[in-house]
Each structure stands twice: as C-alpha cells, then as structure tokens.
Scaffold this motif. Structure first.
Motif, PDB file in Angstrom:
ATOM      1  N   PHE A  37      -3.043  11.218   1.714  1.00 33.66           N
ATOM      2  CA  PHE A  37      -1.586  11.132   1.757  1.00 33.66           C
ATOM      3  C   PHE A  37      -1.226   9.715   2.179  1.00 33.66           C
ATOM      4  CE2 PHE A  37      -1.605  15.806   2.915  1.00 33.66           C
ATOM      5  CZ  PHE A  37      -0.878  16.235   1.815  1.00 33.66           C
ATOM      6  N   ASN A  38      -0.183   9.168   1.583  1.00 32.69           N
ATOM      7  CA  ASN A  38       0.409   7.952   2.115  1.00 32.69           C
ATOM      8  C   ASN A  38       1.859   8.271   2.463  1.00 32.69           C
ATOM      9  OD1 ASN A  38      -1.890   6.323   1.837  1.00 32.69           O
ATOM     10  ND2 ASN A  38      -1.425   5.948  -0.319  1.00 32.69           N
ATOM     11  N   ALA A  39       2.380   7.522   3.407  1.00 26.95           N
ATOM     12  CA  ALA A  39       3.717   7.822   3.917  1.00 26.95           C
ATOM     13  C   ALA A  39       4.756   6.835   3.384  1.00 26.95           C
ATOM     14  CB  ALA A  39       3.688   7.791   5.450  1.00 26.95           C
ATOM     15  N   ARG A  40       4.457   6.247   2.227  1.00 28.59           N
ATOM     16  CA  ARG A  40       5.328   5.189   1.672  1.00 28.59           C
ATOM     17  C   ARG A  40       5.059   5.065   0.177  1.00 28.59           C
ATOM     18  NH1 ARG A  40       0.911   2.549  -0.222  1.00 28.59           N
ATOM     19  NH2 ARG A  40      -0.787   2.988   1.178  1.00 28.59           N
ATOM     20  N   PHE A  41       5.921   4.299  -0.495  1.00 26.24           N
ATOM     21  CA  PHE A  41       5.751   4.064  -1.928  1.00 26.24           C
ATOM     22  C   PHE A  41       4.396   3.408  -2.184  1.00 26.24           C
ATOM     23  CE2 PHE A  41      10.421   4.161  -1.869  1.00 26.24           C
ATOM     24  CZ  PHE A  41      10.720   4.782  -3.072  1.00 26.24           C
ATOM     25  N   GLY A  42       3.755   3.785  -3.281  1.00 22.28           N
ATOM     26  CA  GLY A  42       2.483   3.159  -3.660  1.00 22.28           C
ATOM     27  C   GLY A  42       2.709   1.790  -4.270  1.00 22.28           C
ATOM     28  N   ASP A  43       1.719   0.950  -4.136  1.00 21.89           N
ATOM     29  CA  ASP A  43       1.763  -0.398  -4.705  1.00 21.89           C
ATOM     30  C   ASP A  43       0.445  -0.596  -5.445  1.00 21.89           C
ATOM     31  OD1 ASP A  43       1.925  -3.087  -5.245  1.00 21.89           O
ATOM     32  OD2 ASP A  43       2.610  -3.659  -3.252  1.00 21.89           O
ATOM     33  N   PRO A  44       0.395  -0.731  -6.747  1.00 20.61           N
ATOM     34  CA  PRO A  44       1.465  -1.110  -7.680  1.00 20.61           C
ATOM     35  C   PRO A  44       2.102   0.031  -8.475  1.00 20.61           C
ATOM     36  CG  PRO A  44      -0.640  -1.437  -8.768  1.00 20.61           C
ATOM     37  CD  PRO A  44      -0.935  -0.822  -7.420  1.00 20.61           C
ATOM     38  N   GLU A  45       2.005   1.282  -8.035  1.00 21.11           N
ATOM     39  CA  GLU A  45       2.617   2.357  -8.822  1.00 21.11           C
ATOM     40  C   GLU A  45       4.146   2.223  -8.865  1.00 21.11           C
ATOM     41  OE1 GLU A  45       0.354   2.696  -6.482  1.00 21.11           O
ATOM     42  OE2 GLU A  45      -0.852   4.503  -6.686  1.00 21.11           O
ATOM     43  N   THR A  46       4.727   1.816  -7.740  1.00 24.99           N
ATOM     44  CA  THR A  46       6.193   1.732  -7.651  1.00 24.99           C
ATOM     45  C   THR A  46       6.767   0.829  -8.747  1.00 24.99           C
ATOM     46  OG1 THR A  46       6.017   2.122  -5.315  1.00 24.99           O
ATOM     47  CG2 THR A  46       8.060   1.118  -6.054  1.00 24.99           C
ATOM     48  N   LEU A  89       6.666  10.647   0.228  1.00 29.58           N
ATOM     49  CA  LEU A  89       5.344  11.225   0.416  1.00 29.58           C
ATOM     50  C   LEU A  89       4.516  10.932  -0.836  1.00 29.58           C
ATOM     51  CD1 LEU A  89       3.408  13.021   2.113  1.00 29.58           C
ATOM     52  CD2 LEU A  89       4.289  14.969   0.825  1.00 29.58           C
ATOM     53  N   TYR A  90       3.456  10.180  -0.625  1.00 25.62           N
ATOM     54  CA  TYR A  90       2.565   9.798  -1.732  1.00 25.62           C
ATOM     55  C   TYR A  90       1.340  10.687  -1.640  1.00 25.62           C
ATOM     56  CZ  TYR A  90      -0.869   6.609  -4.030  1.00 25.62           C
ATOM     57  OH  TYR A  90      -1.851   6.043  -4.803  1.00 25.62           O
ATOM     58  N   VAL A  91       1.144  11.502  -2.668  1.00 28.53           N
ATOM     59  CA  VAL A  91      -0.029  12.370  -2.685  1.00 28.53           C
ATOM     60  C   VAL A  91      -1.028  11.763  -3.660  1.00 28.53           C
ATOM     61  CG1 VAL A  91      -0.838  14.737  -2.924  1.00 28.53           C
ATOM     62  CG2 VAL A  91       1.567  14.316  -2.374  1.00 28.53           C
ATOM     63  N   LYS A 136      -0.454   6.299 -12.332  1.00 27.02           N
ATOM     64  CA  LYS A 136      -1.882   6.171 -12.052  1.00 27.02           C
ATOM     65  C   LYS A 136      -2.141   4.732 -11.670  1.00 27.02           C
ATOM     66  CE  LYS A 136      -6.468   6.724 -13.973  1.00 27.02           C
ATOM     67  NZ  LYS A 136      -6.999   7.193 -12.681  1.00 27.02           N
ATOM     68  N   ASP A 137      -2.954   4.551 -10.625  1.00 27.18           N
ATOM     69  CA  ASP A 137      -3.321   3.173 -10.293  1.00 27.18           C
ATOM     70  C   ASP A 137      -4.815   2.974 -10.497  1.00 27.18           C
ATOM     71  OD1 ASP A 137      -4.418   4.341  -8.024  1.00 27.18           O
ATOM     72  OD2 ASP A 137      -3.804   2.721  -6.705  1.00 27.18           O
ATOM     73  N   TYR A 138      -5.200   1.730 -10.571  1.00 27.57           N
ATOM     74  CA  TYR A 138      -6.591   1.355 -10.863  1.00 27.57           C
ATOM     75  C   TYR A 138      -7.079   0.486  -9.709  1.00 27.57           C
ATOM     76  CZ  TYR A 138      -5.748   3.310 -15.435  1.00 27.57           C
ATOM     77  OH  TYR A 138      -5.460   4.196 -16.456  1.00 27.57           O
ATOM     78  N   THR A 152      -9.806  -2.463  -4.393  1.00 23.58           N
ATOM     79  CA  THR A 152      -8.755  -3.422  -4.032  1.00 23.58           C
ATOM     80  C   THR A 152      -7.539  -2.616  -3.589  1.00 23.58           C
ATOM     81  OG1 THR A 152      -7.690  -3.330  -6.186  1.00 23.58           O
ATOM     82  CG2 THR A 152      -9.537  -4.870  -5.956  1.00 23.58           C
ATOM     83  N   GLY A 153      -6.448  -3.320  -3.315  1.00 23.37           N
ATOM     84  CA  GLY A 153      -5.190  -2.619  -3.048  1.00 23.37           C
ATOM     85  C   GLY A 153      -4.627  -1.982  -4.311  1.00 23.37           C
ATOM     86  N   GLY A 154      -5.174  -2.337  -5.474  1.00 24.53           N
ATOM     87  CA  GLY A 154      -4.664  -1.813  -6.753  1.00 24.53           C
ATOM     88  C   GLY A 154      -4.535  -2.950  -7.749  1.00 24.53           C
TER      89      GLY A 154
HETATM   90  N1  GLY Z   1      -1.960   2.091  -4.880  1.00 22.61           N
HETATM   91  C1  GLY Z   1      -2.435   2.782  -3.765  1.00 22.61           C
HETATM   92  C2  GLY Z   1      -1.617   2.643  -2.556  1.00 22.61           C
HETATM   93  O1  GLY Z   1      -0.489   2.211  -2.603  1.00 22.61           O
HETATM   94  O2  GLY Z   1      -2.102   2.990  -1.482  1.00 22.61           O
END
Ligand code: GLY
Length: 436
Positions: free
Chosen positions: A285-294, A268-270, A211-213, A225-227
């Motif tokens: 959908f994102n097509a790459r690793f999430g930041d900062p979830e990764t 695949l980031y859902v 989970k990101d915030y 923000t970006g996270g």
């Molecule tokens: N944390 C959300 C993203 O990577 O788009």
C-alpha cells in the motif's frame, strides 16, 4: 482558491498542471517545486520535511487546500499539524499513513482484515530470517519495515541471493532503523498493476488503472528504480477484477482503517499483483499518488481534480462525483540521468523540451531538473523528466512519448524503449490490433 502543493517531482508537476486548469484555483504555491512547476506556480524554498515551516506558510497565506505529494511529510505528520491549525489538507494523517510507512503494520493489518496478500514472517534478527526463508522457500522477498526510498525490497531468487539479502539487511544494516524489522515474504508471480483510489475515509473513488515499470533497463532487467515509465489504462486488469479489488481489498481496507481509529483520507495506492492472471494480491500500500503513474492518469482525466481533493480533505465527497476519463490512453517515459539508480551525474544541460512539446499529444513533467548559474535548465536528479504521450490508442500514446524522449537531449540520458510493450501484445491478442 489558493493551493499549496508539497513536493518536487513529476507527480507534483502533474498535480499542479491539473489543478492549474481548475476554474476555482486562483493561485498555486509549491514547496519546494522544480523549474517545470515554476511555470505554473510560485515555488517556495521550503523542504518537504519542514513540517512547521510548511504549516506556518499555509496559515500565513490562508491557503485553502494543501496537497501533500510524497510519503515523507505524511509519515512525519504534516497533515496532523495542518489539521491541528484547522487548515484543509489532502492526504492521510500520520496514523493512517502507516499503511505505507510500516510494512509490518500493513502486513499485520491485512492479515487481521483478511485482505489477500502473500504470507510473510516478521523478523528482527538474521536467525529469525533464516528460519523464515526455510519455512517460506526460495524465491522469497525481503522487505524493510520502514521507508527506504523505494530500495528496501529485495527479491532473492536463489540461495546465493538469499545470503546476499541476509547480509544486506542484518549484517550491514544498510537500511538503518527502517530495517529494524524485516518481512520475509512469499514471492508471487504475475502482472503488477497500480490501483489508485481517492477516499474521504469511507467512500472510494477509483482512478483509471495504471501500470508502472520499476526496473531500469528494457526487458525488466537491472535494479529497481522509483519507476521508469507508466501507462494508463493498465490493460492487464479486466473490469470484473477491478470490481473484485474494490470489494475484497479497497472497501475492507477503508473499513478496517476506520475500525482501527485510523480513517484513511487521501489517495490509497494499492500495488497489486494478479497471480495466474486473475487473483489479485496486495504487494504494497502507498498513502499517496504513485509516481510516474499519476502523470499517465491525470493527462487522461476529463474533469476538475479539485472537488475530489477538497471532498477527501473535508471527509465527505460530493455524492455526484464520478471521474470522467478521456477515451485516449496515456503513457509516460522517464528520462534518467547517467548512473541512475546508482550515483548519478548532475548539471548536464537539457535542450529540446519546447521542440518535444510542439508535437501533438505530448506533455513533459519535470522531476530532477534545476536552473544552472546562467538560468538554463540542467539535470539535478536521477529521474529527470517524465515525457508523456496521449493518443486514441496505447501504441500511439507510447510512440509519442518515445519520439518526444528522443527529441529531448542531455549527456548521459537513458530511458526504456519498451514501456508498455507487453501491454500492446496483450491488446493485440485481445483485439487483433495494438491500437486500442
Ligand atoms: N511508482 C511506484 C510508486 O509510486 O511507489
């Protein structure tokens, strides 16, 4: 093997960190990287949008696998360029990356393949958007079609905010061509979850949930923000729901993308929302690793990441691949620069990282850092560092991340102290203790 990682954020630092532990990785390059990454890899002065230069480097150095971190090079066709040269690459090609690159494409795709998502209208003018708002009602969400550095989504909760959004998107056109088409979407309420799967075009291997915030201030206040932090597991999703997400969302998406002639290989980031606590809908959908979830997820991964990325790049996972997760939780607190997510300060001296790292279960991933003229570490971006904690329970993982965040110093530092607070409440209710 020689690996090239493309990107310069905390996500890429975490990827380089994890790959550097693989017994099969002999050398890592990173373009352009950052000072944290430079401790593990050779950083190159090539930007993420310099597609030909990146491919030239991979070709010249006989790189065995290029791993693409951010969305921009994916949508610019870096994967296509590398594949054209028969160079192995992890990430979707340009056509498949449209799942993230165009919100209109992904919404139309979801409708066609009956993937649960909020109803929306595609609008190309203020007049169309006004009509869509009348049909959908307030609150509603405005989304720019193209990439907008995470700023292209506006939630309008009342009429005055609708008016402000209409002005932003259609009169001021702040998103340029990314806002030529705009989605006006029904607002959904519930807990958001980041569900990431690795895919070889057919098979999906789910990673641990996270989970990101996104809001800048405690209590989910302030602008997006970006996270500002993350944790893994997400806590909000039960195992049954995860199975439902795979059956009703991930597999139809991978099948649909194949049918569309855009097989999706990569991550695949859902981005999900659980309406009423249980019905999963796709927010994005994102097509790459999430930041900062990764960062929170990879510190929990027990096994080698390399075979997963290689299998995806080859278009076929080894049948035996099944990730093993540490029986510990991961948490990440993002330290930001003064002013972020607006215009922010740069060049502030950073101290205390070694002190923070001396504590048990603490990891620090660099994002917006640089070396100053005298070689010392300074701030150079809005999100400066991802300070992570890992521990047996989520409460302790979060405590470690916050304590380490206090140890690191620079002028104007700000971070959220309530990352995971609601997750801890949920765990307390579920187990009678916040420690699980
Ligand atoms: N944390 C959300 C993203 O990577 O788009």
């Amino acid at each position: 093997m020689r690996i090239l990682v493309v990107g310069s954020g905390g996500r890429e630092h975490a990827l380089v960190w994890k790959l550097s532990q693989s017994p099969d990785v002999k050398e890592i390059f990173c373009a352009p990287g950052n000072p944290g990454i430079a401790q593990l890899a050779t950083c190159l002065p090539i930007g993420v949008a310099d597609i030909v230069e990146l491919a030239d480097f991979a070709e010249k150095m006989k790189v065995d696998l290029t791993v693409v971190g951010p969305e921009l090079p994916l949508t610019l066709g870096l994967v296509d360029e590398l594949q054209k040269r028969r160079l192995p690459v992890f990430g979707p090609n340009k056509l498949a990356a449209e799942l993230e690159g165009s919100k209109v494409f992904s919404k139309t795709f979801m409708k066609k393949y009956e993937i649960p998502t909020a109803e929306a209208e595609i609008c190309t003018s203020r007049k169309e958007a006004e009509k869509a708002v009348r049909a959908i009602g307030v609150p509603c969400v405005f989304k720019a079609d193209g990439l907008a550095s995470g700023k292209g989504v506006v939630i309008a909760r009342e009429d005055a905010e609708v008016e402000r959004a209409l002005k932003l998107f259609f009169d001021d056109r702040v998103f340029g061509s990314a806002g030529d088409r705009v989605l006006v979407e029904r607002f959904l309420t519930g807990d958001e979850i980041s569900f990431m799967v690795l895919s070889d075009g057919e098979r999906a291997i789910p990673l641990a949930t996270a989970k990101d915030y996104k809001r800048v201030f405690d209590g989910d206040r302030g602008p997006n923000t970006g996270g500002m932090g993350s944790h893994s597991p997400s806590v909000f999703m039960e195992a049954g729901t995860a199975r439902e997400v795979l059956t009703d969302i991930v597999h139809p998406t991978l099948r649909g993308m194949k049918e569309e002639g855009r097989p999706f290989r990569g991550l695949l980031y859902v981005g999900l929302i659980l309406e009423n606590g249980m019905n999963p809908y796709v927010l994005e959908f994102n097509a790459r690793f999430g930041d900062p979830e990764t960062q929170s997820v990879l510190i929990r991964m027990e096994d080698d990441l390399l075979p997963y990325l290689l299998g995806s790049a080859r278009g076929q996972f080894d049948a035996a691949l099944k990730p093993v997760w540490k029986k510990e939780a991961g948490a990440c607190v993002v330290l930001a620069a003064d002013g972020y997510p607006g215009p922010f300060e740069r060049g502030q001296a950073i101290t205390g990282i070694d002190e923070a790292l001396a504590e048990e279960g603490v990891f620090v991933f660099h994002s917006g850092t640089a070396k100053g003229p005298d070689g010392s570490l300074v701030t150079a971006g809005g999100r400066v560092l991802g300070v992570c904690g890992r521990a047996r329970g989520l409460s302790e993982a979060l405590r470690r991340a916050v304590r380490a965040s206090e140890t690191i110093r620079y002028d104007g530092k700000h971070f959220r102290r309530d990352i995971g607070a609601k997750a801890i409440d949920v765990l307390r209710e579920r187990t009678g203790s916040g420690l699980s």
